[in-house]
Every structure is written in C-alpha cells, then in structure tokens.
Design an enzyme around this catalytic site. Sequence first.
Site, PDB file in Angstrom:
ATOM      1  CE1 TYR A 168      -3.588   2.637   1.137  1.00 23.28           C
ATOM      2  CE2 TYR A 168      -1.975   3.239   2.804  1.00 23.28           C
ATOM      3  CZ  TYR A 168      -3.139   3.506   2.114  1.00 23.28           C
ATOM      4  OH  TYR A 168      -3.846   4.649   2.396  1.00 23.28           O
ATOM      5  CB  THR A 207     -12.066  -0.136   4.786  1.00 22.70           C
ATOM      6  OG1 THR A 207     -13.206  -0.085   3.961  1.00 22.70           O
ATOM      7  CG2 THR A 207     -11.045  -1.073   4.194  1.00 22.70           C
TER       8      THR A 207
HETATM    9  N1  LIG Z   1      -9.334   5.299   6.304  1.00 20.09           N
HETATM   10  C1  LIG Z   1      -8.086   5.616   6.606  1.00 20.09           C
HETATM   11  O1  LIG Z   1      -7.611   5.447   7.741  1.00 20.09           O
HETATM   12  C2  LIG Z   1      -7.217   6.237   5.578  1.00 20.09           C
HETATM   13  C3  LIG Z   1      -7.580   6.332   4.255  1.00 20.09           C
HETATM   14  N2  LIG Z   1      -6.725   6.925   3.355  1.00 20.09           N
HETATM   15  C4  LIG Z   1      -7.091   7.016   1.942  1.00 20.09           C
HETATM   16  O2  LIG Z   1      -8.418   7.477   1.790  1.00 20.09           O
HETATM   17  C5  LIG Z   1      -8.994   6.904   0.613  1.00 20.09           C
HETATM   18  C6  LIG Z   1     -10.322   6.275   0.940  1.00 20.09           C
HETATM   19  O3  LIG Z   1     -10.140   5.285   1.946  1.00 20.09           O
HETATM   20  P1  LIG Z   1     -11.372   4.677   2.768  1.00 20.09           P
HETATM   21  O4  LIG Z   1     -12.547   5.558   2.612  1.00 20.09           O
HETATM   22  O5  LIG Z   1     -10.882   4.307   4.115  1.00 20.09           O
HETATM   23  O6  LIG Z   1     -11.593   3.314   1.963  1.00 20.09           O
HETATM   24  P2  LIG Z   1     -12.926   2.471   1.676  1.00 20.09           P
HETATM   25  O7  LIG Z   1     -12.490   1.043   1.694  1.00 20.09           O
HETATM   26  O8  LIG Z   1     -14.061   2.869   2.535  1.00 20.09           O
HETATM   27  O9  LIG Z   1     -13.296   2.898   0.173  1.00 20.09           O
HETATM   28  C7  LIG Z   1     -12.563   2.423  -0.907  1.00 20.09           C
HETATM   29  C8  LIG Z   1     -13.377   2.698  -2.170  1.00 20.09           C
HETATM   30  O10 LIG Z   1     -12.663   2.196  -3.303  1.00 20.09           O
HETATM   31  C9  LIG Z   1     -13.517   1.313  -4.039  1.00 20.09           C
HETATM   32  N3  LIG Z   1     -12.718   0.272  -4.663  1.00 20.09           N
HETATM   33  C10 LIG Z   1     -12.126  -0.801  -4.086  1.00 20.09           C
HETATM   34  N4  LIG Z   1     -11.494  -1.548  -5.002  1.00 20.09           N
HETATM   35  C11 LIG Z   1     -11.700  -0.939  -6.204  1.00 20.09           C
HETATM   36  C12 LIG Z   1     -11.328  -1.240  -7.534  1.00 20.09           C
HETATM   37  N5  LIG Z   1     -10.610  -2.319  -7.841  1.00 20.09           N
HETATM   38  N6  LIG Z   1     -11.724  -0.403  -8.528  1.00 20.09           N
HETATM   39  C13 LIG Z   1     -12.469   0.692  -8.241  1.00 20.09           C
HETATM   40  N7  LIG Z   1     -12.853   1.041  -7.007  1.00 20.09           N
HETATM   41  C14 LIG Z   1     -12.475   0.222  -5.981  1.00 20.09           C
HETATM   42  C15 LIG Z   1     -14.505   0.767  -2.997  1.00 20.09           C
HETATM   43  O11 LIG Z   1     -15.742   0.371  -3.560  1.00 20.09           O
HETATM   44  P3  LIG Z   1     -16.051  -1.050  -4.207  1.00 20.09           P
HETATM   45  O12 LIG Z   1     -15.585  -2.084  -3.234  1.00 20.09           O
HETATM   46  O13 LIG Z   1     -17.513  -1.016  -4.418  1.00 20.09           O
HETATM   47  O14 LIG Z   1     -15.307  -1.073  -5.494  1.00 20.09           O
HETATM   48  C16 LIG Z   1     -14.737   2.019  -2.163  1.00 20.09           C
HETATM   49  O15 LIG Z   1     -15.687   2.843  -2.777  1.00 20.09           O
HETATM   50  C17 LIG Z   1      -7.956   5.925   0.062  1.00 20.09           C
HETATM   51  O16 LIG Z   1      -7.224   6.541  -0.964  1.00 20.09           O
HETATM   52  C18 LIG Z   1      -7.059   5.653   1.255  1.00 20.09           C
HETATM   53  O17 LIG Z   1      -5.762   5.304   0.885  1.00 20.09           O
HETATM   54  C19 LIG Z   1      -5.529   7.446   3.729  1.00 20.09           C
HETATM   55  C20 LIG Z   1      -5.123   7.371   5.017  1.00 20.09           C
HETATM   56  C21 LIG Z   1      -5.936   6.778   6.048  1.00 20.09           C
HETATM   57  C1  LIG Z   2      -1.842   4.538  12.295  1.00 27.22           C
HETATM   58  C2  LIG Z   2      -1.237   5.277  11.133  1.00 27.22           C
HETATM   59  C3  LIG Z   2      -0.829   6.663  11.603  1.00 27.22           C
HETATM   60  C4  LIG Z   2       0.633   6.839  11.683  1.00 27.22           C
HETATM   61  C5  LIG Z   2       1.237   6.470  12.983  1.00 27.22           C
HETATM   62  O1  LIG Z   2       1.659   5.335  13.141  1.00 27.22           O
HETATM   63  O2  LIG Z   2       1.365   7.336  13.853  1.00 27.22           O
HETATM   64  C6  LIG Z   2      -2.222   5.366   9.965  1.00 27.22           C
HETATM   65  C7  LIG Z   2      -1.737   6.346   8.892  1.00 27.22           C
HETATM   66  C8  LIG Z   2      -2.267   5.822   7.569  1.00 27.22           C
HETATM   67  C9  LIG Z   2      -3.142   4.684   7.926  1.00 27.22           C
HETATM   68  C10 LIG Z   2      -3.480   3.622   6.862  1.00 27.22           C
HETATM   69  C11 LIG Z   2      -3.899   4.179   5.588  1.00 27.22           C
HETATM   70  O3  LIG Z   2      -3.248   4.962   4.984  1.00 27.22           O
HETATM   71  C12 LIG Z   2      -5.187   3.657   5.011  1.00 27.22           C
HETATM   72  C13 LIG Z   2      -5.180   2.233   4.933  1.00 27.22           C
HETATM   73  C14 LIG Z   2      -6.142   1.697   3.994  1.00 27.22           C
HETATM   74  C15 LIG Z   2      -7.255   0.836   4.490  1.00 27.22           C
HETATM   75  O4  LIG Z   2      -8.455   1.602   4.582  1.00 27.22           O
HETATM   76  C16 LIG Z   2      -6.935   0.119   5.769  1.00 27.22           C
HETATM   77  C17 LIG Z   2      -6.239   0.948   6.792  1.00 27.22           C
HETATM   78  C18 LIG Z   2      -4.972   1.613   6.351  1.00 27.22           C
HETATM   79  C19 LIG Z   2      -3.905   0.561   6.168  1.00 27.22           C
HETATM   80  C20 LIG Z   2      -4.556   2.680   7.401  1.00 27.22           C
HETATM   81  C21 LIG Z   2      -4.076   2.096   8.733  1.00 27.22           C
HETATM   82  C22 LIG Z   2      -3.616   3.170   9.759  1.00 27.22           C
HETATM   83  C23 LIG Z   2      -2.566   4.075   9.196  1.00 27.22           C
HETATM   84  C24 LIG Z   2      -1.322   3.236   8.955  1.00 27.22           C
END
Ligand SMILES: NC(=O)C1=CN([C@@H]2O[C@H](COP(=O)(O)OP(=O)(O)OC[C@H]3O[C@@H](n4cnc5c(N)ncnc54)[C@H](OP(=O)(O)O)[C@@H]3O)[C@@H](O)[C@H]2O)C=CC1
Ligand SMILES: C[C@H](CCC(=O)O)[C@H]1CC[C@H]2[C@@H]3C(=O)C[C@@H]4C[C@H](O)CC[C@]4(C)[C@H]3CC[C@]12C
Length: 280
Positions: A168, A207
């Site tokens: 990732y 997630t």
């Molecule tokens: N939540 C967190 O802690 C953090 C999140 N982020 C970033 O934020 C963004 C959103 O994360 P978050 O909301 O947690 O994730 P979610 O898992 O809630 O959402 C992911 C989205 O991507 C879609 N998706 C998954 N696989 C595919 C695919 N192959 N093609 C197209 N779409 C796809 C899913 O829908 P479907 O399964 O229907 O395709 C869903 O809509 C990401 O870029 C993540 O890296 C960054 C740091 C921390």
């Molecule tokens: C806990 C971390 C913060 C940094 C620290 O250790 O102080 C988080 C920072 C980014 C997070 C991950 C991320 O980028 C999104 C991922 C995607 C998925 O939704 C699953 C979780 C993540 C692996 C997520 C996990 C926590 C962090 C590493």
Amino acid sequence: MACTKYLSNLLFDLAMLKGKRVIITGASSGIGEQMAYQLAKMGSHILITARTEEKLKKVAEKCTELGSASAYYIHGSMDNMTFAKQVVHEAERLFGGLDMLILNHIGYTYFGFFDGDVDHIRKLLEINFLSYATMTVEALPMLKASGGNIVVVSSFAGKVGLPLTVPYSTTKFALDGFFSSLRMEFYHQKVNVSITLCVLSYIDTDTALNTVSRVIQQPAAPKEECAYEIIKGGAMRQREVYYQYEATKIPMLMRDWAPELLEYLVLKNYNVDGLSKNKE
Ligand SMILES: NC(=O)C1=CN([C@@H]2O[C@H](COP(=O)(O)OP(=O)(O)OC[C@H]3O[C@@H](n4cnc5c(N)ncnc54)[C@H](OP(=O)(O)O)[C@@H]3O)[C@@H](O)[C@H]2O)C=CC1
Ligand SMILES: C[C@H](CCC(=O)O)[C@H]1CC[C@H]2[C@@H]3C(=O)C[C@@H]4C[C@H](O)CC[C@]4(C)[C@H]3CC[C@]12C
C-alpha cells in the site's frame, strides 16, 4: 502551512463548488461517499464510481436528496485502464466538461508483514497508482479548459514508511512522485490546473477500523470532517492537505531531522500481538 490552513478557512466559501462538475472515485463507501454528500450539499454535479453498483445507486440517490445539481454513477474496476478512461469520457458526455477530479479509490491489500508477493504490488500499483495517472491524462484537456483541480487522496503512509503496509505504502509514495513532479511542470508550463495531494492520518471508515483497530492504539479521526477538509483544500488550490494536522504535519517535520525518533514513536503505536487476532 498553519498559515495556509488559517487563510483557507477564512476564504473558503461553500458556494465555490455550486454547479461545479466533479468526478469522485471510490465513492461507494468511506471518505469518498462522504465527499459525495458534502459536494451534493454544495450543489455540485457529481459522477461517482466504484465496483459495487447497488451501493453507488444508493449514494447517488442520497446525493440527489441532499441537493446535488445532478448525480450519476458508473461501476467498474480500476484495474482496467479502459474503464478508468471510460469514467472520464462519461463525465464529458454528461457534463460537457470537468472542474474537479477527485482520485480516492484503493484496491484491497493485506495489513501485515510483507509476504514477498511482488505480483500483488504490481496489481495494487495498477489500481492505486496507474489508474490515477490514466484518469489524469484523459481529463487534462477538460481541466485545462476549466482551470480545474486534481485532488489526490494519499496517506501519511505515502510520506513516511510504516510497518505492515508495504504494498500500500509503495503505491502511495508513487502518487507523490508522479503528482508532485507534474505540479512542478504545470508551474513551468503555466498550466492552470491545481494538484492537491492529501496526506491523511487514521480515519474512522469501516474498512480502516476493521483492518487496524486491534493493532493501532490511537483514535481514528472523523470521515465527515476529513471529507470536508479534502474538498476545501482542492477548491482552494492548496498544494497539500494534512488531516489530521497534528498526526501528519508534525511527524513530517521530524521525518528528515529526527528520523530515528519518528520511527521509535511510530513503532510504539503498533500492537503487533493484535495482528494474529486480525487474521482470524
Ligand atoms: N481510512 C483511513 O484510515 C485512511 C484512508 N486513506 C485514503 O483514503 C482513501 C479512501 O479510503 P477509505 O474511505 O478508508 O476506503 P474504503 O475502503 O471505505 O473505500 C474504498 C473505495 O474504493 C472502491 N474500490 C475498491 N477496489 C476498487 C477497484 N478495484 N476499482 C475501483 N474502485 C475500488 C470501494 O468500492 P467497491 O468495493 O464497491 O469497489 C470504495 O468505494 C484511500 O485513498 C485511502 O488510501 C488514507 C489514510 C488513512
Ligand atoms: C496509524 C497510522 C498513523 C501513523 C502512525 O503510526 O502514527 C495510519 C496512517 C495511515 C493509515 C493507513 C492508511 O493509509 C489507510 C489504509 C487503507 C485501508 O483503509 C486500511 C487501513 C490503512 C492501512 C490505514 C491504517 C492506519 C494508518 C497506517
């Protein structure tokens, strides 16, 4: 940076997004879904995408109820670059142009020690990185015409190497390389398209909570506020957004000046004993 944040709080006006034509990827759940709702309330035209059609349909219906100028969806997987291009063409067909491209989706990966599977990294790079580049290239003529915005959702794990997220993290670092270089070329070539890279900490999406809550001790930040800060940063043409600020920007200052201290603090946050329970 604190000054930029303060200024953008002062100057940001929700009306800036009214009538704007926006694509949001990964909008069937989590932060993407919340961004769709916020933009709907601001009166934007919205095209959302992800793989699961039923979820997208529900999100689009809610966007219409919340006041979006229009709300459409298109389903497919971003491991297919033809589909990535098709999403952009659909926006052109529906809206006749594009003001904001929000790249947010990620493919499934494991949260654990690197298992040596390089093929998984290749596949994840296609979804998390190459589809972003593909959509950007395809959308650029429309964004140049509108003087629009590209918003790239990344992570603290895309700025600092963290344990348990090797594939990732690789894909998120690639985004920084591509988009930060491209931004510099845009300055040079006087291309009036902004690029906002969003560096997010732990956010309370289903997630993330399901994946890491047994391992990561710190609390997760609210996805609603996170979505708002991303949209604001994009609309204000900020080069980067740090959310939550204290959990991302402050450690970033340590990254180059006190890397060992940062590594120590990060590792202290991880309860690796929780990892085996995570896999059950
Ligand atoms: N939540 C967190 O802690 C953090 C999140 N982020 C970033 O934020 C963004 C959103 O994360 P978050 O909301 O947690 O994730 P979610 O898992 O809630 O959402 C992911 C989205 O991507 C879609 N998706 C998954 N696989 C595919 C695919 N192959 N093609 C197209 N779409 C796809 C899913 O829908 P479907 O399964 O229907 O395709 C869903 O809509 C990401 O870029 C993540 O890296 C960054 C740091 C921390
Ligand atoms: C806990 C971390 C913060 C940094 C620290 O250790 O102080 C988080 C920072 C980014 C997070 C991950 C991320 O980028 C999104 C991922 C995607 C998925 O939704 C699953 C979780 C993540 C692996 C997520 C996990 C926590 C962090 C590493």
